[in-house]
Design a protein around this motif. Sequence first.
Motif, PDB file in Angstrom:
ATOM      1  N   CYS A 110     -96.492  15.550  84.280  1.00 59.94           N
ATOM      2  CA  CYS A 110     -97.660  14.676  84.126  1.00 59.94           C
ATOM      3  C   CYS A 110     -98.914  15.426  84.561  1.00 59.94           C
ATOM      4  O   CYS A 110     -98.966  15.967  85.653  1.00 59.94           O
ATOM      5  CB  CYS A 110     -97.473  13.421  84.986  1.00 59.94           C
ATOM      6  SG  CYS A 110     -98.998  12.507  85.273  1.00 59.94           S
ATOM      7  N   LYS A 111     -99.947  15.441  83.689  1.00 62.34           N
ATOM      8  CA  LYS A 111    -101.197  16.141  84.016  1.00 62.34           C
ATOM      9  C   LYS A 111    -102.258  15.203  84.571  1.00 62.34           C
ATOM     10  O   LYS A 111    -103.380  15.613  84.838  1.00 62.34           O
ATOM     11  CB  LYS A 111    -101.751  16.854  82.788  1.00 62.34           C
ATOM     12  CG  LYS A 111    -100.870  17.979  82.269  1.00 62.34           C
ATOM     13  CD  LYS A 111    -101.656  18.830  81.285  1.00 62.34           C
ATOM     14  CE  LYS A 111    -100.768  19.762  80.492  1.00 62.34           C
ATOM     15  NZ  LYS A 111    -100.028  19.057  79.427  1.00 62.34           N
ATOM     16  N   GLY A 112    -101.937  13.913  84.665  1.00 62.98           N
ATOM     17  CA  GLY A 112    -102.879  12.985  85.269  1.00 62.98           C
ATOM     18  C   GLY A 112    -104.025  12.588  84.364  1.00 62.98           C
ATOM     19  O   GLY A 112    -105.113  12.260  84.847  1.00 62.98           O
ATOM     20  N   CYS A 113    -103.785  12.557  83.063  1.00 60.95           N
ATOM     21  CA  CYS A 113    -104.872  12.250  82.124  1.00 60.95           C
ATOM     22  C   CYS A 113    -105.299  10.790  82.188  1.00 60.95           C
ATOM     23  O   CYS A 113    -106.409  10.446  81.802  1.00 60.95           O
ATOM     24  CB  CYS A 113    -104.443  12.603  80.702  1.00 60.95           C
ATOM     25  SG  CYS A 113    -103.075  11.588  80.073  1.00 60.95           S
ATOM     26  N   GLY A 114    -104.404   9.901  82.608  1.00 63.66           N
ATOM     27  CA  GLY A 114    -104.745   8.486  82.720  1.00 63.66           C
ATOM     28  C   GLY A 114    -104.525   7.668  81.464  1.00 63.66           C
ATOM     29  O   GLY A 114    -104.831   6.468  81.450  1.00 63.66           O
ATOM     30  N   VAL A 115    -104.027   8.272  80.413  1.00 70.40           N
ATOM     31  CA  VAL A 115    -103.795   7.530  79.171  1.00 70.40           C
ATOM     32  C   VAL A 115    -102.818   6.379  79.407  1.00 70.40           C
ATOM     33  O   VAL A 115    -103.015   5.270  78.902  1.00 70.40           O
ATOM     34  CB  VAL A 115    -103.271   8.484  78.065  1.00 70.40           C
ATOM     35  CG1 VAL A 115    -102.738   7.695  76.875  1.00 70.40           C
ATOM     36  CG2 VAL A 115    -104.369   9.426  77.618  1.00 70.40           C
ATOM     37  N   CYS A 116    -101.781   6.618  80.173  1.00 65.68           N
ATOM     38  CA  CYS A 116    -100.783   5.567  80.418  1.00 65.68           C
ATOM     39  C   CYS A 116    -101.422   4.347  81.075  1.00 65.68           C
ATOM     40  O   CYS A 116    -101.136   3.209  80.685  1.00 65.68           O
ATOM     41  CB  CYS A 116     -99.632   6.107  81.274  1.00 65.68           C
ATOM     42  SG  CYS A 116    -100.170   6.847  82.822  1.00 65.68           S
ATOM     43  N   CYS A 145     -98.161   8.709  76.100  1.00 63.21           N
ATOM     44  CA  CYS A 145     -98.266   9.847  77.026  1.00 63.21           C
ATOM     45  C   CYS A 145     -98.191  11.159  76.244  1.00 63.21           C
ATOM     46  O   CYS A 145     -97.194  11.425  75.569  1.00 63.21           O
ATOM     47  CB  CYS A 145     -97.142   9.800  78.062  1.00 63.21           C
ATOM     48  SG  CYS A 145     -97.128  11.294  79.093  1.00 63.21           S
ATOM     49  N   PRO A 146     -99.223  12.004  76.340  1.00 63.16           N
ATOM     50  CA  PRO A 146     -99.227  13.248  75.564  1.00 63.16           C
ATOM     51  C   PRO A 146     -98.276  14.305  76.115  1.00 63.16           C
ATOM     52  O   PRO A 146     -98.069  15.339  75.482  1.00 63.16           O
ATOM     53  CB  PRO A 146    -100.691  13.706  75.658  1.00 63.16           C
ATOM     54  CG  PRO A 146    -101.195  13.104  76.922  1.00 63.16           C
ATOM     55  CD  PRO A 146    -100.463  11.806  77.085  1.00 63.16           C
ATOM     56  N   ASP A 147     -97.720  14.053  77.292  1.00 63.09           N
ATOM     57  CA  ASP A 147     -96.834  15.052  77.899  1.00 63.09           C
ATOM     58  C   ASP A 147     -95.394  14.573  78.020  1.00 63.09           C
ATOM     59  O   ASP A 147     -94.600  15.220  78.697  1.00 63.09           O
ATOM     60  CB  ASP A 147     -97.374  15.441  79.276  1.00 63.09           C
ATOM     61  CG  ASP A 147     -98.640  16.252  79.153  1.00 63.09           C
ATOM     62  OD1 ASP A 147     -98.587  17.321  78.533  1.00 63.09           O
ATOM     63  OD2 ASP A 147     -99.693  15.813  79.643  1.00 63.09           O
ATOM     64  N   PRO A 180    -100.565   8.893  88.191  1.00 63.00           N
ATOM     65  CA  PRO A 180    -100.282   7.495  87.914  1.00 63.00           C
ATOM     66  C   PRO A 180     -99.232   6.962  88.880  1.00 63.00           C
ATOM     67  O   PRO A 180     -98.216   7.621  89.126  1.00 63.00           O
ATOM     68  CB  PRO A 180     -99.753   7.525  86.481  1.00 63.00           C
ATOM     69  CG  PRO A 180     -99.146   8.876  86.331  1.00 63.00           C
ATOM     70  CD  PRO A 180     -99.905   9.796  87.237  1.00 63.00           C
ATOM     71  N   ILE A 229     -93.370   9.988  80.853  1.00 65.11           N
ATOM     72  CA  ILE A 229     -92.873   8.680  81.285  1.00 65.11           C
ATOM     73  C   ILE A 229     -91.351   8.692  81.149  1.00 65.11           C
ATOM     74  O   ILE A 229     -90.811   8.950  80.074  1.00 65.11           O
ATOM     75  CB  ILE A 229     -93.477   7.539  80.430  1.00 65.11           C
ATOM     76  CG1 ILE A 229     -95.013   7.507  80.566  1.00 65.11           C
ATOM     77  CG2 ILE A 229     -92.863   6.198  80.825  1.00 65.11           C
ATOM     78  CD1 ILE A 229     -95.522   7.135  81.946  1.00 65.11           C
TER      79      ILE A 229
HETATM   80  S1  SF4 Z   1    -101.290  10.344  83.454  1.00 68.72           S
HETATM   81 FE1  SF4 Z   1    -101.197  11.195  81.346  1.00 68.72          FE
HETATM   82  S2  SF4 Z   1     -99.620  12.794  81.443  1.00 68.72           S
HETATM   83 FE2  SF4 Z   1     -99.353  11.503  83.267  1.00 68.72          FE
HETATM   84  S3  SF4 Z   1     -97.802   9.994  82.693  1.00 68.72           S
HETATM   85 FE3  SF4 Z   1     -99.838   9.090  82.308  1.00 68.72          FE
HETATM   86  S4  SF4 Z   1    -100.274   9.552  80.132  1.00 68.72           S
HETATM   87 FE4  SF4 Z   1     -98.589  10.912  80.805  1.00 68.72          FE
END
Ligand code: SF4
Length: 94
Positions: free
Chosen positions: A69-75, A49-51, A32, A54
């Motif tokens: 950050c694992k790059g899940c894209g939730v943010c 953010c599950p990790d 992100p 932020i």
């Molecule tokens: S991409 Fe996922 S893990 Fe990384 S900051 Fe966004 S929500 Fe958190």
Amino acid sequence: MATDWQALDRGPVIPGASSVAYRTGDWRQERPVLDLQRCVHCMLCWLYCPDSAIRVAAGRVVGVDYDHCKGCGVCAAVCPPRASAIRMVPEGAA
Ligand code: SF4
Ligand code: SF4
């Protein structure tokens, strides 16, 4: 004779292990990128953010912890469309 439950070891505790010390960000394929000029500091990315990646200071979003950050894209998905302050880019891209 049954063992008293209070004498049992705690199940989910892994002695010596810590997610803080483990760089889970190494798994990431996308990352992100935060545009603080567009951010309205609604804190939705921080909340979802599950990790817990932020970074916040004094009640404002200040960046991303790329070590975790694992790059899940939730943010990016929860960032309000009118702000669109987070975009996902391939890891290694500018
Ligand atoms: S991409 Fe996922 S893990 Fe990384 S900051 Fe966004 S929500 Fe958190
Ligand atoms: S969700 Fe978007 S606008 Fe809200 S704090 Fe995060 S980056 Fe800023």
